[in-house]
Every structure is written in structure tokens, then in C-alpha cells.
Design a protein around this motif. Structure first.
Motif, PDB file in Angstrom:
ATOM      1  N   LYS A   1       0.862  -1.176   0.000  1.00  0.00           N
ATOM      2  CA  LYS A   1       0.000   0.000   0.000  1.00  0.00           C
ATOM      3  C   LYS A   1       0.900   1.228   0.000  1.00  0.00           C
ATOM      4  O   LYS A   1       1.734   1.404   0.885  1.00  0.00           O
ATOM      5  CB  LYS A   1      -0.915  -0.018   1.234  1.00  0.00           C
ATOM      6  N   PHE A   2       0.716   2.062  -1.007  1.00  0.00           N
ATOM      7  CA  PHE A   2       1.586   3.213  -1.216  1.00  0.00           C
ATOM      8  C   PHE A   2       1.036   4.435  -0.487  1.00  0.00           C
ATOM      9  O   PHE A   2      -0.180   4.672  -0.469  1.00  0.00           O
ATOM     10  CB  PHE A   2       1.719   3.523  -2.706  1.00  0.00           C
ATOM     11  N   ASN A   3       1.934   5.188   0.103  1.00  0.00           N
ATOM     12  CA  ASN A   3       1.563   6.445   0.747  1.00  0.00           C
ATOM     13  C   ASN A   3       1.101   7.419  -0.341  1.00  0.00           C
ATOM     14  O   ASN A   3       1.881   7.862  -1.169  1.00  0.00           O
ATOM     15  CB  ASN A   3       2.757   7.017   1.507  1.00  0.00           C
ATOM     16  N   HIS A   4      -0.197   7.775  -0.317  1.00  0.00           N
ATOM     17  CA  HIS A   4      -0.769   8.571  -1.405  1.00  0.00           C
ATOM     18  C   HIS A   4      -0.161   9.967  -1.494  1.00  0.00           C
ATOM     19  O   HIS A   4      -0.230  10.614  -2.550  1.00  0.00           O
ATOM     20  CB  HIS A   4      -2.287   8.662  -1.237  1.00  0.00           C
ATOM     21  N   GLN A   5       0.443  10.429  -0.416  1.00  0.00           N
ATOM     22  CA  GLN A   5       1.064  11.755  -0.440  1.00  0.00           C
ATOM     23  C   GLN A   5       2.258  11.798  -1.399  1.00  0.00           C
ATOM     24  O   GLN A   5       2.623  12.869  -1.900  1.00  0.00           O
ATOM     25  CB  GLN A   5       1.506  12.129   0.978  1.00  0.00           C
ATOM     26  N   PHE A   6       2.848  10.607  -1.668  1.00  0.00           N
ATOM     27  CA  PHE A   6       4.065  10.570  -2.481  1.00  0.00           C
ATOM     28  C   PHE A   6       3.879   9.840  -3.816  1.00  0.00           C
ATOM     29  O   PHE A   6       4.821   9.780  -4.605  1.00  0.00           O
ATOM     30  CB  PHE A   6       5.190   9.892  -1.692  1.00  0.00           C
ATOM     31  N   THR A   7       2.694   9.286  -4.055  1.00  0.00           N
ATOM     32  CA  THR A   7       2.518   8.508  -5.287  1.00  0.00           C
ATOM     33  C   THR A   7       2.655   9.365  -6.541  1.00  0.00           C
ATOM     34  O   THR A   7       3.165   8.900  -7.553  1.00  0.00           O
ATOM     35  CB  THR A   7       1.145   7.801  -5.291  1.00  0.00           C
ATOM     36  N   GLY A   8       2.189  10.610  -6.466  1.00  0.00           N
ATOM     37  CA  GLY A   8       2.308  11.484  -7.640  1.00  0.00           C
ATOM     38  C   GLY A   8       3.754  11.703  -8.035  1.00  0.00           C
ATOM     39  O   GLY A   8       4.117  11.585  -9.212  1.00  0.00           O
ATOM     40  N   ASP A   9       4.607  12.010  -7.051  1.00  0.00           N
ATOM     41  CA  ASP A   9       6.036  12.224  -7.335  1.00  0.00           C
ATOM     42  C   ASP A   9       6.696  10.941  -7.829  1.00  0.00           C
ATOM     43  O   ASP A   9       7.519  10.970  -8.742  1.00  0.00           O
ATOM     44  CB  ASP A   9       6.747  12.714  -6.071  1.00  0.00           C
ATOM     45  N   PHE A  10       6.309   9.823  -7.207  1.00  0.00           N
ATOM     46  CA  PHE A  10       6.899   8.542  -7.600  1.00  0.00           C
ATOM     47  C   PHE A  10       6.526   8.196  -9.039  1.00  0.00           C
ATOM     48  O   PHE A  10       7.385   7.816  -9.845  1.00  0.00           O
ATOM     49  CB  PHE A  10       6.424   7.453  -6.640  1.00  0.00           C
ATOM     50  N   LEU A  11       5.272   8.344  -9.386  1.00  0.00           N
ATOM     51  CA  LEU A  11       4.832   8.026 -10.745  1.00  0.00           C
ATOM     52  C   LEU A  11       5.464   8.968 -11.761  1.00  0.00           C
ATOM     53  O   LEU A  11       5.781   8.551 -12.881  1.00  0.00           O
ATOM     54  CB  LEU A  11       3.312   8.102 -10.821  1.00  0.00           C
ATOM     55  N   LYS A  12       5.660  10.220 -11.391  1.00  0.00           N
ATOM     56  CA  LYS A  12       6.297  11.166 -12.310  1.00  0.00           C
ATOM     57  C   LYS A  12       7.725  10.726 -12.639  1.00  0.00           C
ATOM     58  O   LYS A  12       8.176  10.836 -13.776  1.00  0.00           O
ATOM     59  CB  LYS A  12       6.312  12.561 -11.679  1.00  0.00           C
TER      60      LYS A  12
END
Length: 336
Positions: free
Chosen positions: A204-215
Motif C-alpha cells: 500500500k503506497f503512501n498517497h502523499q508521495f505517489t504522484g512524485d513517484f509516478l512522475k
């Protein structure tokens, strides 16, 4: 037990060939008459496509032999197979410690450094190793053949383990809870089965950082696969097919490992994270799609060995808050 013997002998034996350096596919032809080790005949890395099929057939023959055994004998054989799996984990740890994706030439004692000759049978290994050239073509072939062997050994272990310890579905387990008396009667006749929970062990990924990770991952996936990757990480939606990471496999594995160790991935242990990566991802190098294996991933994610020479990201901490930083992408000139 002929099938099992043939399978175990095959995956534990490495048939080295000594060829002239000029016969290598690498464009580096200096001192072309010097001898060089080769394993290309044992892999599909270049021109050999039969080796993987041969190992698969031998694995199936081994399974046929094993299922004919009594439960007690089958359990003993499974324990021995798991010990062999441990040896593959050790060779992966040794391999990653000495592997460098940017090297053209490796030390002449590379085979001894990773203890290949100690852990397995290595035919035609020369005692005067200082005169035998070891290039990245040999090391990449060794990487390939280890993956093939590890993959089918793991499949055999998992198939036998499922026969001995079958997992009932979550629905079957729930149905039993509605009939406790029937459950008690069945328990007297059969060994206890482990209920299957499809939610257990999923990262389960911390949603606060998923945007940066996916970028950071966007350029490593095709547009179609990136859409599925986003749904997998944000919504836990299962992709249609395995997603292809366009880069070295240890780069993606290292990225997930860093997020896990920074508590940006929770809900699983490292072994479960490895199985999740194994299930959902492939990686592509020089237009060649590769599979992960359990042992390979374990050596990267569960080991403390520093293995990734070209990470795609770094997790840093500032004022007790983690943040993701992209790293420079090192590229090795394609020689094949």
C-alpha cells in the motif's frame, strides 16, 4: 525418479565453453586470439532458444516423479529442494555484489569471487584462470541462465508446496464459519488449510508521495503501461498484462526497496513486496524483455548489499519528512 535427477543435475551444472575472444558478439576485438569464457549456448540471450524449453520439460518430468511419492517422502524432497533454493539465493547475493552493468571486462577471478564453482558444478573451469577473458557478454549470459534455473526451481517448489499444504479460498473459509459443526468434523479428517485472504500482503503506497513517484517512473514505461501502473499503485487495480519497465531490473527493484525502507510502502513485508513485483513487472534491456525471479529480487530487495549502480531515485529526509529526488540516468553504450 529419473526426471527429478535429470532436472536437478541440469540446473546445478554449468557447461563453460572456451572460445576465441574474436568469436564474441561484442565489438571489442582487441587480442582476438585470446581465449574467453562463453555461456551463450545455455541461454536465449543471443541465438539459443531451446535451453529454456529444455529446463521447463525437465521440471515437468520432475513434478511427475514427485507426485508419485508418499506424503512423508514428498515432504522430505521438498525440504531438499528448499535447501537448493537457499543456494540460489546465495549465488544471487554474490552475483549482485560483483555485478556492474557498466563494465565491459570483469576480473579474471569473477567466477571464483561469486563462488559459482563452490555452490554448483562448473565444467571446464580452468585453474589458470588469469589467461581467460571474462567480458560482460559472459556475465550477462550467466545472469540469464541463472534466472532460467531459478525460475523453474521456484515453480517446482511452489507446486509441491501447494500439493502438501493446499490453500483454501477465502470464500471456502468463510463458508466453514457458517457451519462450525461441519468444520469440526472436517478438521478431524483433513489437515488444517490456511485461509486465503486476497488483501493480505499487498503493498500500500503512501498517497502523499505517489504522484512524485509516478512522475519519476513515467519515462520508463510505455503510455499504455503507465496508465495501468498508475491504476495499480493508486487504486490497486490489477493490470491486464505484466508491465514492462524499460531499464535495468535492479533499478525498478531498488526504487520499490527505497520506498519500503522509508515507510512509503506499507501493508507487506519484503518477501511479499518481492512477490508483488514478480507478479506485475517485467523489464526490457536492449529490446529484450526479461523476467524477474524470486531469488534475484530477494538479493536486491531483502539484501543489504549495495547493488544498484544507477538508481532512478533517492529517498531523502528533511526535518523528518521524506521526499523523492530523481538521480541522473547513466547509460551504457549498447554493444550487441
Amino acid at each position: 525418479m529419473t526426471g527429478l535427477i535429470q532436472f536437478l543435475t541440469k540446473i546445478q551444472t554449468f557447461e563453460l565453453r572456451i572460445i576465441a575472444k574474436a568469436e564474441l558478439k561484442s565489438p571489442i576485438k582487441q587480442d582476438g586470439n585470446k581465449p574467453a569464457y562463453s555461456l551463450g549456448h545455455e541461454t536465449h540471450y543471443y541465438d539459443s532458444f531451446t535451453y529454456k524449453s529444455e529446463i521447463r520439460v525437465l521440471k515437468d518430468m520432475a513434478l511427475i516423479d514427485l507426485v508419485s511419492l508418499s506424503d512423508t517422502s514428498l515432504k522430505r524432497e521438498l525440504e531438499q529442494l528448499k535447501k537448493l533454493k537457499d543456494r540460489f539465493k546465495l549465488i544471487w547475493a554474490n552475483f549482485h555484489e560483483h555485478y556492474n552493468e557498466f563494465k565491459d571486462e570483469y576480473p579474471r577471478n569473477f567466477i571464483f569471487s561469486i563462488q559459482l564453482q563452490y555452490l554448483f558444478i562448473v565444467n571446464n573451469l580452468q585453474s589458470d584462470y588469469k589467461d581467460i577473458y571474462i567480458g560482460d557478454e559472459f556475465v550477462e549470459s550467466l545472469l540469464d541462465t541463472l534466472k532460467i534455473r531459478d525460475k523453474f526451481l521456484s515453480e517446482l517448489v511452489n507446486e509441491i508446496d501447494e500439493i502438501i499444504n493446499p490453500h483454501e479460498t477465502f470464500e471456502e473459509w468463510m463458508a466453514k464459519q457458517e457451519s462450525p459443526q461441519q468444520t469440526e468434523d472436517v478438521a478431524l479428517e483433513q489437515p488444517t488449510k490456511i485461509p486465503y485472504n486476497p488483501e493480505a500482503g499487498r503493498p500500500k503506497f503512501n498517497h502523499q508521495f505517489t504522484g512524485d513517484f509516478l512522475k519519476l517512473l513515467m519515462t520508463y514505461f510505455s503510455e499504455e503501461h503507465f496508465v495501468q501502473l498508475t491504476a495499480l499503485i493508486k487504486l490497486d487495480e490489477q493490470p491486464i498484462t505484466q508491465l514492462i519497465f524499460n531499464g535495468r531490473g535492479n533499478q525498478l527493484a531498488d526504487a520499490f526497496k527505497q520506498l519500503y525502507e522509508a515507510n512509503l510502502i506499507v501493508g507487506c513485508n519484503k518477501a511479499e513486496l518481492e512477490k508483488w513485483v514478480l507478479k506485475h513487472f517485467l523489464y526490457s534491456i536492449r529490446d529484450k524483455v526479461n523476467e524477474y525471479t524470486e531469488g534475484w529480487l530477494s538479493a536486491v530487495i531483502s539484501s543489504d548489499t549495495k547493488v544498484c549502480k544507477s538508481p532512478i531515485l533517492e529517498v531523502r529526509i528533511k526535518d523528518k519528512v521524506p521526499f523523492l529526488v530523481p538521480t541522473l540516468r547513466n547509460k551504457k553504450n549498447s554493444k550487441y
